[in-house]
Design a protein around this motif. Structure first.
Motif, short mmCIF file in Angstrom:
data_model
loop_
_atom_site.label_atom_id
_atom_site.label_comp_id
_atom_site.label_asym_id
_atom_site.label_seq_id
_atom_site.Cartn_x
_atom_site.Cartn_y
_atom_site.Cartn_z
N GLU A 1 -1.98 0.11 2.98
CA GLU A 1 -3.42 -0.14 2.94
C GLU A 1 -3.96 -0.22 4.36
OE1 GLU A 1 -3.71 -4.96 2.52
OE2 GLU A 1 -3.28 -3.84 0.69
N LEU B 1 -12.56 -8.16 -4.23
CA LEU B 1 -11.36 -7.34 -4.38
C LEU B 1 -11.31 -6.72 -5.77
CD1 LEU B 1 -8.71 -6.51 -2.95
CD2 LEU B 1 -7.63 -8.48 -4.04
N GLN B 2 -10.95 -5.44 -5.83
CA GLN B 2 -10.83 -4.74 -7.12
C GLN B 2 -9.59 -3.85 -7.08
OE1 GLN B 2 -13.42 -1.27 -8.05
NE2 GLN B 2 -14.11 -2.47 -9.80
N THR B 3 -8.87 -3.82 -8.20
CA THR B 3 -7.74 -2.89 -8.31
C THR B 3 -7.92 -2.02 -9.55
OG1 THR B 3 -6.41 -4.51 -9.55
CG2 THR B 3 -6.10 -4.43 -7.16
N ARG B 4 -7.46 -0.79 -9.44
CA ARG B 4 -7.52 0.17 -10.54
C ARG B 4 -6.13 0.79 -10.69
NH1 ARG B 4 -13.12 3.43 -8.89
NH2 ARG B 4 -14.50 1.59 -8.82
N SER B 5 -5.55 0.69 -11.87
CA SER B 5 -4.17 1.14 -12.07
C SER B 5 -4.05 2.12 -13.22
CB SER B 5 -3.25 -0.06 -12.35
OG SER B 5 -3.20 -0.93 -11.26
N LYS C 1 -6.31 -0.06 -4.49
CA LYS C 1 -6.90 -1.36 -4.15
C LYS C 1 -8.15 -1.15 -3.32
CE LYS C 1 -5.65 -5.58 -1.58
NZ LYS C 1 -4.53 -6.23 -0.83
N LYS D 1 -11.30 -3.31 -1.33
CA LYS D 1 -11.95 -4.55 -0.91
C LYS D 1 -13.31 -4.15 -0.33
CE LYS D 1 -9.61 -7.89 0.95
NZ LYS D 1 -8.85 -8.71 1.95
N THR E 1 -1.54 2.22 -8.30
CA THR E 1 -2.65 1.27 -8.19
C THR E 1 -3.44 1.56 -6.93
OG1 THR E 1 -1.42 -0.47 -9.34
CG2 THR E 1 -3.31 -1.16 -8.03
N SER F 1 -0.67 1.60 -3.97
CA SER F 1 0.69 1.11 -4.18
C SER F 1 1.25 1.75 -5.45
CB SER F 1 0.71 -0.42 -4.31
OG SER F 1 -0.03 -0.85 -5.44
N SER G 1 -4.49 8.92 -7.45
CA SER G 1 -5.30 7.95 -6.71
C SER G 1 -6.76 8.38 -6.65
CB SER G 1 -4.74 7.78 -5.30
OG SER G 1 -3.41 7.32 -5.33
#
Length: 360
Positions: free
Chosen positions: A250, A299-303, A291, A293, A289, A340, A320
């Motif tokens: 990141e 903070l947000q994550t998308r997987s 990530k 910010k 995933t 990640s 991605s």
């Protein structure tokens, strides 16, 4: 003098690695300010030569800002296949001295030479030999830090760049750490350093004055780490065969990213970096995933978990990119972007007849 009971750890860090490779392969770039990645109008700098750094150009800086800081800056498209090949060449040099090599990225690694293949008791001599061999065989310079633990070796390698060498012995360690600015501590990022400075912690000496309880109260479990490194305590061994449950990369940007093209360019670079680590560890992944910010630190994550394993940079970037756009492109300026992978498959986990392939 280091006793036989104390580890002898070397941290090798290549100097401006991507940019130095480009200057090596393109003589017309030598002595000139070079930025790998981005373009004069768009994108983000992935690496900067030391000539460019004198103007304040550095990695993760928006290209348009970099061009303003250094009007004569030369932008070069990254060649990840070349960087990966040179990285493997350098790693082979490490293995001539020890099998206890822990790569951190393409351009840096820890080596434990307490006992080594050439029977040399001096870590200083080994580190200087490695630097000289890297220069002779690749045409590139490296900086080396030598000490009795990983934290100090990492700090030491950064003190006299480029082409530096620093030895930190036990009798010098306390004074060095006490004198360090808190933003120079490995493991303390910009946000944490700013928080520490608000608390009146500006140097290692200031950090050492704080109790374990106070640091845990302000920084959670990581406070234990801060308490220990302020006292030069780091028992982590060099781990050449770490089994990792996830792999990621990141970057935090000095200028928040808004445009899709800028986000995608940085995402592509991160995908390459993660894929390189996957190749080094000979693993593939099912879960990806992304990530995010935002400018307000939200903070947000998308997987996404796939039916099949992936291990190529192209496949990782494709997934991605899909995650970045799903359910929609970020609505707010992005200050940090990361990729990640998890749900990993290692060679020992699969049937012998199945062979992994890596696309570079």
């Amino acid at each position: 003098m280091l006793s036989s009971a104390i580890r002898k750890i070397i941290h090798i860090d290549m100097d401006a690695f991507f940019a130095s490779v480009e200057q090596r392969d393109h003589p017309e770039l030598r002595g000139k300010p070079v930025a790998v990645g981005g373009s004069r109008a768009r994108g983000v700098v992935a690496a900067a030569s030391y000539e460019a750094r004198k103007f304040g150009v550095h990695s993760a800086l928006a290209s348009r800002i970099a061009a303003q800081k250094c009007p004569q800056l030369i932008f070069i498209k990254p060649r990840f296949d070349v960087y990966s090949a040179v990285s493997r060449q350098i790693r082979e040099i490490f293995y001539r001295y020890t099998d206890l090599v822990e790569p951190l990225s393409l351009d840096e690694a820890y080596l434990d030479v307490t006992e080594n293949k050439i029977g040399m008791p001096s870590a200083t001599i080994i580190a200087k030999e490695i630097k000289a061999t890297i220069l002779a065989e690749t045409g590139l310079t490296a900086s080396a830090g030598v000490s009795f633990n990983k934290f100090l070796a990492k700090i030491a390698s950064d003190l006299n760049k480029p082409n530096g060498f620093t030895l930190v012995t036990p009798d010098k360690a306390d004074a060095l750490v006490a004198s360090l600015s808190i933003d120079k501590f490995h493991g303390i990022g910009k946000v944490t350093a700013a928080k520490m400075q608000q608390l009146g912690i500006n140097t290692g000496a200031d950090l050492r004055e704080r109790s374990e309880e106070e640091l845990v109260r302000h920084f959670g479990k990581t406070g234990l780490y801060y308490y220990r490194i302020a006292r030069v305590q780091d028992d982590r061994p060099v781990q050449p065969h770490r089994i990792r449950k996830s792999i990621g990369a990141e970057r935090t940007f000095d200028v928040d990213l808004v445009e899709e093209e800028d986000l995608l360019e940085r995402l592509h670079f991160l995908a390459q970096e993660v894929a390189q680590d996957m190749a080094r560890l000979q693993t593939s992944a099912k879960t990806v995933t992304v990530k995010l910010k935002y400018f307000d630190f939200t903070l947000q994550t998308r997987s996404k978990t796939l039916l099949n394993y992936l291990n190529s940079a192209d496949a990782l970037f494709t997934i991605s990119r899909e995650l970045l756009r799903t359910p929609a492109l970020p609505l707010f300026p992005v200050r940090l972007l990361g990729i990640s992978v998890s749900n990993l498959l290692y060679p020992q986990d699969q049937p012998a007849s199945h062979q992994l392939t890596f696309d570079f």
